[in-house]
Design a protein around this motif. Structure first.
Motif, mmCIF file in Angstrom:
data_model
loop_
_atom_site.group_PDB
_atom_site.id
_atom_site.type_symbol
_atom_site.label_atom_id
_atom_site.label_comp_id
_atom_site.label_asym_id
_atom_site.label_seq_id
_atom_site.Cartn_x
_atom_site.Cartn_y
_atom_site.Cartn_z
ATOM 1 N N ASP A 42 0.844 -1.186 0.000
ATOM 2 C CA ASP A 42 0.000 0.000 0.000
ATOM 3 C C ASP A 42 0.882 1.239 0.000
ATOM 4 O O ASP A 42 1.748 1.401 0.858
ATOM 5 C CB ASP A 42 -0.867 -0.043 1.254
ATOM 6 N N MET A 43 0.654 2.113 -0.990
ATOM 7 C CA MET A 43 1.486 3.316 -1.140
ATOM 8 C C MET A 43 1.399 4.202 0.095
ATOM 9 O O MET A 43 2.373 4.815 0.501
ATOM 10 C CB MET A 43 0.998 4.139 -2.335
ATOM 11 N N LYS A 44 0.179 4.286 0.669
ATOM 12 C CA LYS A 44 0.013 5.207 1.797
ATOM 13 C C LYS A 44 0.854 4.755 2.974
ATOM 14 O O LYS A 44 1.491 5.557 3.638
ATOM 15 C CB LYS A 44 -1.455 5.273 2.212
ATOM 16 N N SER A 45 0.866 3.426 3.226
ATOM 17 C CA SER A 45 1.620 2.979 4.397
ATOM 18 C C SER A 45 3.124 3.153 4.170
ATOM 19 O O SER A 45 3.859 3.442 5.106
ATOM 20 C CB SER A 45 1.268 1.536 4.735
ATOM 21 N N LEU A 46 3.570 3.003 2.908
ATOM 22 C CA LEU A 46 4.996 3.234 2.635
ATOM 23 C C LEU A 46 5.400 4.642 3.046
ATOM 24 O O LEU A 46 6.485 4.873 3.557
ATOM 25 C CB LEU A 46 5.300 3.065 1.145
ATOM 26 N N ARG A 47 4.478 5.603 2.769
ATOM 27 C CA ARG A 47 4.804 6.993 3.139
ATOM 28 C C ARG A 47 4.966 7.138 4.635
ATOM 29 O O ARG A 47 5.634 8.033 5.111
ATOM 30 C CB ARG A 47 3.672 7.920 2.690
ATOM 31 N N HIS A 48 4.291 6.262 5.372
ATOM 32 C CA HIS A 48 4.406 6.303 6.838
ATOM 33 C C HIS A 48 5.510 5.371 7.316
ATOM 34 O O HIS A 48 5.541 5.019 8.493
ATOM 35 C CB HIS A 48 3.082 5.876 7.472
ATOM 36 N N ASP A 49 6.395 4.931 6.400
ATOM 37 C CA ASP A 49 7.473 4.000 6.741
ATOM 38 C C ASP A 49 6.945 2.660 7.237
ATOM 39 O O ASP A 49 7.537 2.036 8.097
ATOM 40 C CB ASP A 49 8.408 4.596 7.798
ATOM 41 N N PRO B 230 -6.720 -0.353 -4.701
ATOM 42 C CA PRO B 230 -6.408 1.040 -5.027
ATOM 43 C C PRO B 230 -5.131 1.454 -4.304
ATOM 44 O O PRO B 230 -4.856 0.970 -3.201
ATOM 45 C CB PRO B 230 -7.619 1.816 -4.508
ATOM 46 N N GLN B 231 -4.360 2.320 -4.938
ATOM 47 C CA GLN B 231 -3.122 2.852 -4.333
ATOM 48 C C GLN B 231 -2.113 1.747 -4.026
ATOM 49 O O GLN B 231 -1.350 1.851 -3.089
ATOM 50 C CB GLN B 231 -3.456 3.590 -3.020
ATOM 51 N N SER B 232 -2.149 0.646 -4.816
ATOM 52 C CA SER B 232 -1.176 -0.403 -4.516
ATOM 53 C C SER B 232 0.024 -0.255 -5.434
ATOM 54 O O SER B 232 -0.091 0.246 -6.546
ATOM 55 C CB SER B 232 -1.804 -1.774 -4.707
ATOM 56 N N LEU B 233 1.166 -0.672 -4.933
ATOM 57 C CA LEU B 233 2.409 -0.532 -5.686
ATOM 58 C C LEU B 233 3.010 -1.928 -5.814
ATOM 59 O O LEU B 233 3.263 -2.584 -4.809
ATOM 60 C CB LEU B 233 3.354 0.384 -4.902
ATOM 61 N N PRO B 234 3.236 -2.408 -7.037
ATOM 62 C CA PRO B 234 3.852 -3.733 -7.161
ATOM 63 C C PRO B 234 5.367 -3.635 -6.943
ATOM 64 O O PRO B 234 6.014 -2.737 -7.468
ATOM 65 C CB PRO B 234 3.538 -4.128 -8.611
ATOM 66 N N ASP C 289 7.994 6.962 -7.405
ATOM 67 C CA ASP C 289 6.545 6.728 -7.382
ATOM 68 C C ASP C 289 5.798 7.911 -7.980
ATOM 69 O O ASP C 289 4.858 7.755 -8.752
ATOM 70 C CB ASP C 289 6.070 6.487 -5.951
ATOM 71 N N ILE C 290 6.240 9.123 -7.601
ATOM 72 C CA ILE C 290 5.575 10.316 -8.138
ATOM 73 C C ILE C 290 5.868 10.401 -9.637
ATOM 74 O O ILE C 290 4.978 10.697 -10.441
ATOM 75 C CB ILE C 290 6.063 11.581 -7.395
ATOM 76 N N GLU C 291 7.105 10.087 -10.020
ATOM 77 C CA GLU C 291 7.474 10.174 -11.447
ATOM 78 C C GLU C 291 6.687 9.174 -12.291
ATOM 79 O O GLU C 291 6.294 9.473 -13.417
ATOM 80 C CB GLU C 291 8.978 9.943 -11.596
ATOM 81 N N THR C 292 6.454 7.988 -11.731
ATOM 82 C CA THR C 292 5.670 6.999 -12.480
ATOM 83 C C THR C 292 4.283 7.557 -12.759
ATOM 84 O O THR C 292 3.765 7.462 -13.876
ATOM 85 C CB THR C 292 5.549 5.693 -11.661
ATOM 86 N N SER C 293 3.677 8.170 -11.737
ATOM 87 C CA SER C 293 2.342 8.762 -11.938
ATOM 88 C C SER C 293 2.407 9.859 -12.984
ATOM 89 O O SER C 293 1.554 9.944 -13.866
ATOM 90 C CB SER C 293 1.826 9.367 -10.630
ATOM 91 N N VAL C 294 3.427 10.710 -12.888
ATOM 92 C CA VAL C 294 3.533 11.850 -13.814
ATOM 93 C C VAL C 294 3.675 11.337 -15.242
ATOM 94 O O VAL C 294 3.011 11.828 -16.164
ATOM 95 C CB VAL C 294 4.731 12.747 -13.428
ATOM 96 N N SER C 295 4.512 10.329 -15.440
ATOM 97 C CA SER C 295 4.734 9.850 -16.810
ATOM 98 C C SER C 295 3.478 9.233 -17.403
ATOM 99 O O SER C 295 3.319 9.205 -18.615
ATOM 100 C CB SER C 295 5.874 8.833 -16.840
ATOM 101 N N ARG C 296 2.599 8.738 -16.530
ATOM 102 C CA ARG C 296 1.353 8.163 -17.027
ATOM 103 C C ARG C 296 0.333 9.234 -17.381
ATOM 104 O O ARG C 296 -0.690 8.949 -17.997
ATOM 105 C CB ARG C 296 0.725 7.293 -15.935
#
Length: 1438
Positions: free
Chosen positions: A1203-1210, A1220-1224, A1340-1347
């Protein structure tokens, strides 16, 4: 025979009538008062009883209609397709029978409701279960469960994280609430009784054609505004009859009839040709086919054309009528056929000019039945989303509507009417084509093209023809005022009604006032201005009746904008600016009933001081959306409920889509449309109001008045308002920005709402509706697709995004290490650590010496197997340009060692820089240094075309490493001493440069052997992604251990061949290129990555040609192949490229695996035989060059979704794929033999549990010894290379990689039979961005931007002050540049909950990327701050 009525169409109760009546029973005639005769429409029933009786046949629920309208007998008469000849049973008199439709409406059990008389045979036993029949208990149970679906609510399946993310705005206690009583439905005056009213509209035309043949029906104007032709009622009748005859009898071959009554036919006529349209429309009515008027398609890419295709498809249109001129103008294919328009069904085109029509035989007469509930015509309507639907209007509704309009507008025979509106739909059709024929009115049609050329033309027509009525829009009033100076002697005194079709618009008041102001002097009387409100579904909702001369004009409502935004009517007294002045649109139509209901949710009646949607019940309204039963129900069959939720009656109402209220004296006020409603943070704003505010801001200089689009887009759990306007060509950038910032302030202060984006586009580029308005849904679509191409843009996310989550407050680490440890153990968590296989004991003694130093290994190979080829170097053509056997390599190394030893000033243990292109010279120079006892430092040579950027790095490494000399080639020697180099660095202070191209054949006196294995073998210098140059010391012991580890993992021995396409200057790339073959004896085929740029197929072709099992490459190589060869797999296949031989293709990297890239690579080349399992990644860092490497043994790399959100919280939270919001994340390869890793909390330095995110620490015999620093900062070095855990195992020395990751025990087993521990790398700690208290990984942000947009190539992010800066490379055309700004802002807000501060659009290639394919974000940041990027556009989001 009529077509069967649609199951969900509203029907009226049957009349008992003989079967041979002109209307067969299945197309019920509307009510007894119409079935009587055309002579008198007797007053037997008031509208209310008519309405009530009409409900009998209404099939109230669309879900029930599937079971209820298949002709089963039931108390409410459905038409009976099975038994056409039986007259329907009489209407039941029991009051409870009327409740049946309600029952269906309310009960959840609508699936199997069954209304059947046990006494009547069931004509259709296939549907439902008759109550009387005996049913097994099993089936009955099943039915009962079906009745009440026990589905868990969606939230139980899927927790939307909105609750935890979004800052929920607290309700303001001062919000105005409605306080009035519940509204009572408003009734129009009764529909009057006229003795000679026709039984159908066609009958009126027949009558005038016969009795008033010379009377003018229509005058059309040419482009200059002069009359072109006049169509008399006689001509209109005879041509319409000819067309009807032709349509029914002459289209197909002799015996086949192409059109049958009830078929739908498209009418495609230009706005400038009303005559042809009238004939076509009435011709269709006479032929009893259903006309569907649409716009003329001008190009394949017309605004909304595919949506028109949807309309034609849903209405089942297969035939289009058009004029010869129009047909010639339609876009054609090269073969001359009419283009197949996007999304359109296949159409047969029929030209209806008189010369192509056949005169009917004497005995043929069109069939004119009494108006019934069959569809007469279909009017198109575009929804807010842009879907085009067809509103079906029945014959009786068309007739009644004309009757109501005649009564409301008091039309008289022989009057003249000037129509400026589009005659294909809405008011232009209802007044100008239908009601005018009914009342024998002479219509003068003023097309849009004439208005553009001569805006005053309609005023002149009124003057010349002494017209009594004019039909206009505010725009026409505005244009006439602007052009008024040209005309002195016009008089509007003849007008008794000036009908303003968009009088319901908020800005119509000012247009009407200003027009009156100018033209009152020309005889215009104030009381003739009649605003009205209409909608395609409800048709005319209200119209102001012409006033009595001298009587006071109706009052205006001055409303508070704030109140309106909360849906409440409050009279505004204080602030003039934030008030909206609205004029009434008169009274309800004759014979209609109106109420106001809440616009969303169940149709609950509003209070008197509340704004809601106007719903109307009338015989003169639309019946359904043709062919779309589901949508029909919500719009055409609404039964209002009161506050407690009980229906107020049985009468179905139609939603008009208009928002308004009933004022004093039952006057109707409209304040907006449902489709212009913008719901922002729970408040409603009207798009038209925002346009009006924007127009009030100094509009003249910057934008065009009528070319402003306002819509909302959903970003981050709320609607955001976007305004797009067309900029005048002469407006300067400064004017534009000034205007934009003023609009922002005006909207903020008047409407108290923030704008998200304000964009200006070049003149005439917004998609137009056919008559010059803006196609809002297409504009919104273009905005979201990034195809608007603005020339100026202003984003204000900081002010309008108010629901951002609160920043995270980091808790201080106060918990003691021991308690964490105990906590983990109690929770049954295993410590997150993983290890590769044991390196194993060294087999026999004579190999020990061989393995201790690589120099000895090379000498041993040169003696024992001299002619074994170790290296083959390929050029761009795939030709082996250079090979090296063991003995050749040894001899070349000796030559270089001799040269080094001869030079004075080069001592044992000194550093020597090797400056070579990738190749065998580099390898020979490396071993030459070792033979001479020097320490080699490999450096990438400067790029001859770009010395200013690449030479300083070379100079820096030479200076930092204090190199005693440079070994290089002749070409590079010249470059180092050239003028161009002198411009960049000081070339006088280079150390000794030795050109190794033509050295004499000499052998060194001795070959140096280090005293012990802990001595430094070489230095590995690399520039990290954060722009730091770091050199690490690699000892001889580490070299041997690493080579041995790789040999074991990849099963390398002398009979094997591998291919390497990597840069050989640092990290694992250097090890594989220079060291591994000498140690393991396998043959390495070397491909310099830059050769791929000129020959993309080189690497894959080599793999196939040499049948290579193992290959190593970098991400840049993989990306080159994916992008460059993606479309050429068939060509490669044809050339015989076959990759089925490849067992492992390892990407060498020091970053999180790029799953998307490796996956698309595998997928692309699967056709060439590449196994999906072959591609994997390696992972190394500065402290240990190779930690993981997917070898031949070990399980396949596993993939997890976090989960992307939990990664942000370390934290690591594992989720399902597709959440939703999952990162492989994919495992970075199997851990190498001899390597141990552990996951550690970087702050407490304590070990973490399984699946926890922390820093990866590594212990291994091939760890680097330390940083090479000239100042010897030992403490820094100790911290990174020799660190102990704060608890747990305080003895082992670990090296800190500086990467965040986690270890997860998988279900797979490794070679030793234990469960496999997988290492997942998340990203480098140095690179992470700390924003809002959270930790973000730039990738992660760059991947979103490129899409976000197809024109974004590479992108990179960094922070500046505390703003997030996004740099995106534009790989499309420059006009796309500004399209990227809102899309980038949207995607980052949506997926990462961050507001982008600055968006920088640059040319391709601006973002610096190092040889490993990693972005150099810090270099980019420095260039940005030094203003050296030369950007295409920089947007500062306010």
């Amino acid at each position: 025979k009529m077509a069967l009525p649609m199951p969900t169409k509203r029907r009226s109760a049957y009349v008992q009538s003989p079967v041979d009546n002109c209307t067969p029973p299945d197309s019920s005639s509307s009510s007894d008062d119409e079935a009587v005769s055309s002579e008198s429409t007797g007053p037997q029933q008031s509208p209310d009883t008519w309405i009530n009786s009409s409900l009998h046949g209404s099939s109230t629920s669309s879900s029930a209609s599937s079971t209820l309208s298949h002709g089963e007998s039931r108390p409410t008469q459905a038409p009976q397709p099975q038994s056409q000849q039986v007259p329907p049973p009489p209407t039941p008199a029991h009051p409870h029978d009327l409740q049946i439709p309600r029952l269906v409406e309310s009960a959840r059990e609508c699936v199997f409701v069954r209304l059947s008389h046990p006494t009547l045979p069931d004509p259709n036993p296939g549907v439902g279960v008759p109550v009387s029949s005996r049913v097994s208990t099993k089936i009955q149970q099943l039915l009962n469960t079906l009745k009440r679906p026990k589905r868990p609510p969606l939230s139980e399946y899927f927790m939307d994280d909105q609750e935890e993310i979004v800052e929920v705005p607290q309700a303001d206690p001062n919000t105005p609430k409605p306080e009035g009583r519940q509204i009572i439905p408003v009734k129009g005056e009764p529909l009057g009784v006229v003795s000679n009213w026709p039984p159908a509209l066609q009958a009126a035309l027949a009558r005038w054609g016969a009795t008033q043949g010379k009377s003018p029906a229509l005058t059309a104007l040419d482009i200059t505004g002069k009359p072109l032709y006049t169509l008399t009622f006689g001509k209109l009748w005879s041509r319409s009859v000819k067309l009807a005859y032709t349509l029914l009898n002459k289209l197909g071959t002799k015996n086949e009839q192409i059109l049958k009554p009830g078929d739908r036919v498209a009418l495609v006529y230009p706005n400038s040709d009303p005559g042809m349209f009238w004939v076509a429309f009435y011709g269709c009515l006479l032929a009893e086919v259903i006309p569907v008027p649409i716009e003329v398609p001008l190009s394949r890419k017309d605004a909304g054309s595919s949506q028109v295709g949807f309309l034609l498809g849903s209405c089942g249109v297969g035939l289009a009528l058009t004029s010869e001129i129009c047909l010639k103008g339609l876009p054609k294919t090269p073969t001359g056929e009419i283009l197949q328009f996007k999304g359109w069904p296949r159409l047969k085109w029929v030209v209806t000019d008189s010369k192509y029509l056949t005169k009917p035989s004497k005995d043929w007469q069109p069939h004119i039945p009494t108006a019934n509930t069959d569809t007469a015509y279909i009017e198109y309507k575009a929804s807010k989303e842009g879907t085009v639907m067809g509103v079906a209007v029945s014959k009786v509704a068309m007739l009644t509507h004309c009757q109501a309009l005649s009564q409301a507008c008091n039309y008289c025979e022989g009057e003249t009417l000037v129509n400026v509106l589009d005659f294909k739909k809405d008011m232009g059709l209802w007044h100008g084509v239908l009601t005018s024929v009914m009342n024998r009115i002479h219509t003068i049609s003023v097309p849009y093209a004439v208005m553009k050329a001569c805006p005053l033309s309609w005023v002149q027509r009124v003057h010349i023809h002494k017209a009594r009525v004019a039909l206009v829009k505010c725009r026409d009033l505005h244009w006439a005022m602007m052009a008024h100076r040209d005309q002195r002697d016009t008089s509007l005194a003849s007008l008794r009604m000036l009908i303003v079709a968009d009088g319901a618009n908020p800005w119509s008041v000012s247009s009407c006032d200003a027009f009156l102001n100018v033209f009152q002097a020309h005889g215009l009387k104030p009381e003739v201005i009649c605003p009205c409100a209409t909608s395609p579904e409800a048709m005319t909702v209200a119209i102001r009746r012409p006033g009595v001369p001298g009587a006071p004009l109706p009052a205006r409502a001055i409303l508070s904008m704030t109140g309106l935004s909360h849906g409440v009517i409050r009279v505004n007294t204080e602030d003039k600016n934030s008030a909206l002045t609205v004029q009434d649109v008169g009274h309800v139509m004759p014979g209609a009933l109106m109420c106001i209901v809440k616009p969303d949710g169940p149709p609950m009646l509003c209070k008197t001081d509340e704004i809601g949607e106007i719903v109307v019940n009338s015989r003169a309204g639309g019946n359904m959306y043709y062919g779309l039963h589901g949508v029909t129900k919500n719009t055409f069959e609404v039964i209002p409920v009161n506050a407690s939720g009980t229906p107020i009656g049985e009468i179905p109402f139609v939603r008009s889509g208009l928002l308004g209220f009933v004022g004093p004296g039952s006057l109707i006020f409209v304040v907006g449309k449902n489709e212009g409603l913008l719901l922002v943070s729970g408040r409603r704003h009207n798009a038209d109001d925002l346009v009006a505010t924007a127009l009030a801001v100094e509009p003249v200089k910057t934008v065009y008045r009528g070319r402003i689009a306002v819509f909302s887009v959903t970003v981050f759990y709320d609607e955001r308002i976007v305004i797009v306007a067309e900029q005048r060509p002469d407006a300067s950038e400064e004017d534009s920005f000034q205007w934009m910032s003023r609009v922002l302030q005006a909207i903020d202060s008047i409407h108290q709402v923030g704008l998200y984006c304000l964009a200006l586009v070049p003149a005439n580029t917004l998609p137009k509706t056919p008559l010059g308005g803006i196609h809002i849904s297409d504009t919104k679509q273009l905005f979201l697709e990034g195809a608007l191409h603005p020339c100026n843009i202003l984003m204000c996310p900081h002010t309008c995004v108010t629901n951002m989550p609160k920043p995270r407050q980091k808790q201080p680490v106060g918990v003691g290490p021991a308690s964490i440890m105990v906590g983990n153990l109690v929770a049954g968590k295993r410590i997150a650590q993983a290890a590769g296989r044991d390196l194993g004991l060294i087999e026999d003694q004579d190999l020990v010496r061989k393995h201790q130093f690589l120099t000895e290994a090379l000498q041993w190979r040169a003696q024992t197997d001299p002619d074994h080829t170790l290296y083959v170097l390929l050029n761009a053509k795939g030709v082996a340009v250079c090979t090296a056997t063991c003995v050749q390599l040894h001899k070349r190394a000796e030559k270089i060692a001799a040269a080094l030893m001869e030079r004075s000033g080069i001592n044992i243990g000194e550093n020597v820089v090797l400056l070579y292109p990738p190749g065998i010279d580099l390898i020979a120079a490396f071993y030459g240094c070792l033979y001479a006892g020097c320490i080699p430092v490999t450096v990438r040579p400067p790029h001859p075309q770009n010395l200013s950027a690449t030479l300083p790095t070379v100079r820096m490494i030479i200076d930092v490493s204090k190199a005693a000399c440079i070994l290089t080639t002749q070409v590079l020697t010249k470059i180092l001493r050239s003028k161009e180099a002198a411009a960049t660095v000081n070339i006088k202070t280079w150390p000794i440069i030795i050109d190794t191209d033509d050295l004499p054949r000499k052998r060194p006196p001795t070959i140096y052997k280090p005293p012990n294995a802990e001595m430094i073998a070489y230095l590995d210098f690399s520039v990290s992604t954060t722009g730091m140059l770091t050199g690490v010391k690699i000892s001889h012991a580490a070299v041997s251990a690493l080579c041995r580890s790789i040999k074991l993992q990849c099963e390398l021995y002398s009979s094997r061949q591998i291919t390497i396409c990597l840069d050989p200057y640092c990290g694992l790339g250097f090890v594989l290129w220079c060291l591994a073959s000498v140690y393991s004896g396998h043959q390495s085929i070397l491909i310099p990555p830059m050769e791929l740029e000129s020959s993309l197929t080189l690497w894959l072709g080599t793999l196939s040609q040499y049948r290579i099992r193992d290959t190593f490459c970098s991400y840049s190589v993989m990306e080159l192949c994916t992008k460059g060869l993606g479309g050429q797999t068939d060509m490669l296949k044809a050339r015989g490229v076959n990759l089925s031989c490849v067992r492992s293709c390892v990407v060498v990297a020091e970053e999180r695996p790029r799953l998307a890239l490796t996956h698309s690579f595998s997928k692309l080349f699967k056709d060439l035989g590449l196994s999906m399992r072959a591609v994997s990644t390696a992972f190394g860092s500065r402290v240990n060059l190779a930690i993981c490497l997917q070898g031949t043994t070990g399980p396949d790399p596993s993939t997890v979704y976090v989960d992307m959100k939990s990664l942000r919280h370390d934290r690591v939270r594992l989720v399902e794929r597709g959440a939703p919001q999952s990162l492989p994340l994919v495992e970075s390869g199997t851990i190498l033999p001899g390597v141990r890793v552990i996951i550690v909390n970087p702050e407490t330095r304590g070990p973490l549990g399984d699946s926890h995110l922390g820093e990866i620490w590594v212990n291994s015999p091939h760890n680097a010894t330390g940083y090479y620093t000239i100042y010897g900062e030992e403490n820094l070095q100790a911290d990174h290379f020799n660190t102990k855990l704060s608890f747990g195992d305080p003895q082992t020395l670990w090296a800190r990689t500086g990467y965040l990751g986690f270890v997860k025990r998988t279900e797979l087993t490794d070679s030793s039979g234990d469960r496999h521990d997988a290492l997942f790398v998340v990203g480098s700690l140095d690179e992470t961005l700390e924003l809002r208290g959270l930790r973000y990984h730039p990738i992660d942000i760059e991947t979103s931007v490129s899409r976000a947009h197809r024109s974004i190539g590479e992108s990179a992010v960094f922070t500046w002050t505390n703003l997030l800066v996004v740099v995106a490379e534009l790989c499309g055309s420059e006009q796309d540049a500004l399209d990227l700004v809102p899309l980038v802002t949207n995607v980052v807000l949506e997926e990462h909950h961050l507001i982008v501060g600055v968006v920088v659009i640059v040319d391709p290639g601006v973002i610096p990327i190092n040889s490993r394919g990693e972005k150099q974000r810090m270099h980019l940041r420095d260039s940005f701050l030094a203003d050296q990027l030369d950007p295409i556009y920089v947007a500062y989001n306010m």
